[in-house]
Design a protein around this motif. Structure first.
Motif, PDB file in Angstrom:
ATOM      1  N   GLN A  39       0.852  -1.189   0.000  1.00 27.89           N
ATOM      2  CA  GLN A  39       0.000   0.000   0.000  1.00 27.89           C
ATOM      3  C   GLN A  39       0.883   1.233   0.000  1.00 27.89           C
ATOM      4  O   GLN A  39       1.683   1.438   0.923  1.00 27.89           O
ATOM      5  CB  GLN A  39      -0.940   0.021   1.201  1.00 27.89           C
ATOM      6  N   ALA A  40       0.719   2.023  -1.036  1.00 32.72           N
ATOM      7  CA  ALA A  40       1.436   3.289  -1.155  1.00 32.72           C
ATOM      8  C   ALA A  40       0.577   4.409  -0.585  1.00 32.72           C
ATOM      9  O   ALA A  40      -0.655   4.274  -0.547  1.00 32.72           O
ATOM     10  CB  ALA A  40       1.772   3.566  -2.611  1.00 32.72           C
ATOM     11  N   PRO A  41       1.173   5.499  -0.166  1.00 31.48           N
ATOM     12  CA  PRO A  41       0.392   6.609   0.396  1.00 31.48           C
ATOM     13  C   PRO A  41      -0.663   7.089  -0.576  1.00 31.48           C
ATOM     14  O   PRO A  41      -0.381   7.315  -1.765  1.00 31.48           O
ATOM     15  CB  PRO A  41       1.451   7.687   0.645  1.00 31.48           C
ATOM     16  N   GLY A  42      -1.901   7.203  -0.092  1.00 35.56           N
ATOM     17  CA  GLY A  42      -2.993   7.702  -0.918  1.00 35.56           C
ATOM     18  C   GLY A  42      -3.544   6.706  -1.914  1.00 35.56           C
ATOM     19  O   GLY A  42      -4.414   7.060  -2.726  1.00 35.56           O
ATOM     20  N   LYS A  43      -3.061   5.472  -1.870  1.00 40.14           N
ATOM     21  CA  LYS A  43      -3.534   4.462  -2.821  1.00 40.14           C
ATOM     22  C   LYS A  43      -4.145   3.283  -2.082  1.00 40.14           C
ATOM     23  O   LYS A  43      -3.889   3.074  -0.899  1.00 40.14           O
ATOM     24  CB  LYS A  43      -2.384   3.989  -3.705  1.00 40.14           C
ATOM     25  N   GLN A  44      -4.927   2.518  -2.828  1.00 44.94           N
ATOM     26  CA  GLN A  44      -5.534   1.329  -2.247  1.00 44.94           C
ATOM     27  C   GLN A  44      -4.494   0.216  -2.097  1.00 44.94           C
ATOM     28  O   GLN A  44      -3.498   0.172  -2.820  1.00 44.94           O
ATOM     29  CB  GLN A  44      -6.693   0.842  -3.128  1.00 44.94           C
ATOM     30  N   ARG A  45      -4.769  -0.668  -1.169  1.00 45.30           N
ATOM     31  CA  ARG A  45      -3.905  -1.821  -0.987  1.00 45.30           C
ATOM     32  C   ARG A  45      -3.951  -2.685  -2.239  1.00 45.30           C
ATOM     33  O   ARG A  45      -5.020  -2.913  -2.812  1.00 45.30           O
ATOM     34  CB  ARG A  45      -4.346  -2.615   0.232  1.00 45.30           C
ATOM     35  N   GLU A  46      -2.802  -3.198  -2.644  1.00 48.64           N
ATOM     36  CA  GLU A  46      -2.670  -3.968  -3.886  1.00 48.64           C
ATOM     37  C   GLU A  46      -2.075  -5.338  -3.585  1.00 48.64           C
ATOM     38  O   GLU A  46      -1.072  -5.442  -2.867  1.00 48.64           O
ATOM     39  CB  GLU A  46      -1.753  -3.211  -4.857  1.00 48.64           C
ATOM     40  N   LEU A  47      -2.678  -6.371  -4.137  1.00 50.33           N
ATOM     41  CA  LEU A  47      -2.124  -7.714  -4.034  1.00 50.33           C
ATOM     42  C   LEU A  47      -0.959  -7.819  -5.010  1.00 50.33           C
ATOM     43  O   LEU A  47      -1.117  -7.587  -6.199  1.00 50.33           O
ATOM     44  CB  LEU A  47      -3.188  -8.761  -4.347  1.00 50.33           C
ATOM     45  N   VAL A  48       0.202  -8.189  -4.496  1.00 51.31           N
ATOM     46  CA  VAL A  48       1.415  -8.231  -5.304  1.00 51.31           C
ATOM     47  C   VAL A  48       1.725  -9.643  -5.776  1.00 51.31           C
ATOM     48  O   VAL A  48       2.013  -9.854  -6.953  1.00 51.31           O
ATOM     49  CB  VAL A  48       2.608  -7.675  -4.493  1.00 51.31           C
ATOM     50  N   ALA A  49       1.686 -10.609  -4.858  1.00 52.09           N
ATOM     51  CA  ALA A  49       2.069 -11.974  -5.208  1.00 52.09           C
ATOM     52  C   ALA A  49       1.416 -12.952  -4.248  1.00 52.09           C
ATOM     53  O   ALA A  49       1.142 -12.618  -3.091  1.00 52.09           O
ATOM     54  CB  ALA A  49       3.590 -12.135  -5.163  1.00 52.09           C
ATOM     55  N   VAL A  50       1.182 -14.159  -4.763  1.00 55.49           N
ATOM     56  CA  VAL A  50       0.545 -15.229  -3.994  1.00 55.49           C
ATOM     57  C   VAL A  50       1.330 -16.512  -4.200  1.00 55.49           C
ATOM     58  O   VAL A  50       1.780 -16.792  -5.319  1.00 55.49           O
ATOM     59  CB  VAL A  50      -0.904 -15.481  -4.472  1.00 55.49           C
TER      60      VAL A  50
END
Length: 120
Positions: A39-50
């Motif tokens: 999660q970057a500032p001002g952005k939504q949480r993002e799934l990166v890898a599973v």
């Protein structure tokens, strides 16, 4: 119950590499999959890898070819190798466990997060 502790974040220049680690303790045999989010500032949480319990992996399009998720032999450690880092990779990276016991409620567990900063 599962506890997750991340390590390995830091400051790196564009094009550099970092390796994040996530150590899981507790009922790790009931973990269905381990994931890295950011999660970057001002952005939504993002799934990166599973990575699933069977070892299958999947990646966000934004990191394919640059990031690799893997597990240690004991399956209680999960790693995220990040190569060719870009400023847009700057974020707090969190480890997540998809906990799915045979008896009991499925739930998510989260680590405390580790900061990754990529300078241009």
């Amino acid at each position: 119950q599962v506890q997750l502790v991340e390590s390995g974040g830091g400051l790196v220049q564009t094009g550099g590499s970092l390796r994040l680690s996530c150590a899981a303790t507790g009922s790790i045999s009931s973990i269905n999959a381990m994931k890295w989010y950011r999660q970057a500032p001002g952005k939504q949480r993002e799934l990166v890898a599973v990575i699933t319990s069977s070892g299958s992996t999947n990646y966000a399009d934004s990191v394919k070819g640059r990031f690799t998720i893997s597990r240690g032999n004991a399956k209680s450690q999960v790693y995220l190798q990040m190569n060719n880092l870009k400023p847009e990779d700057t974020a707090v990276y969190c480890c997540n466990a998809d906990y799915m016991p045979i008896f009991g409620r499925r739930r998510d567990y989260w680590g405390q997060g580790t900061q990754v900063t990529v300078s241009s």
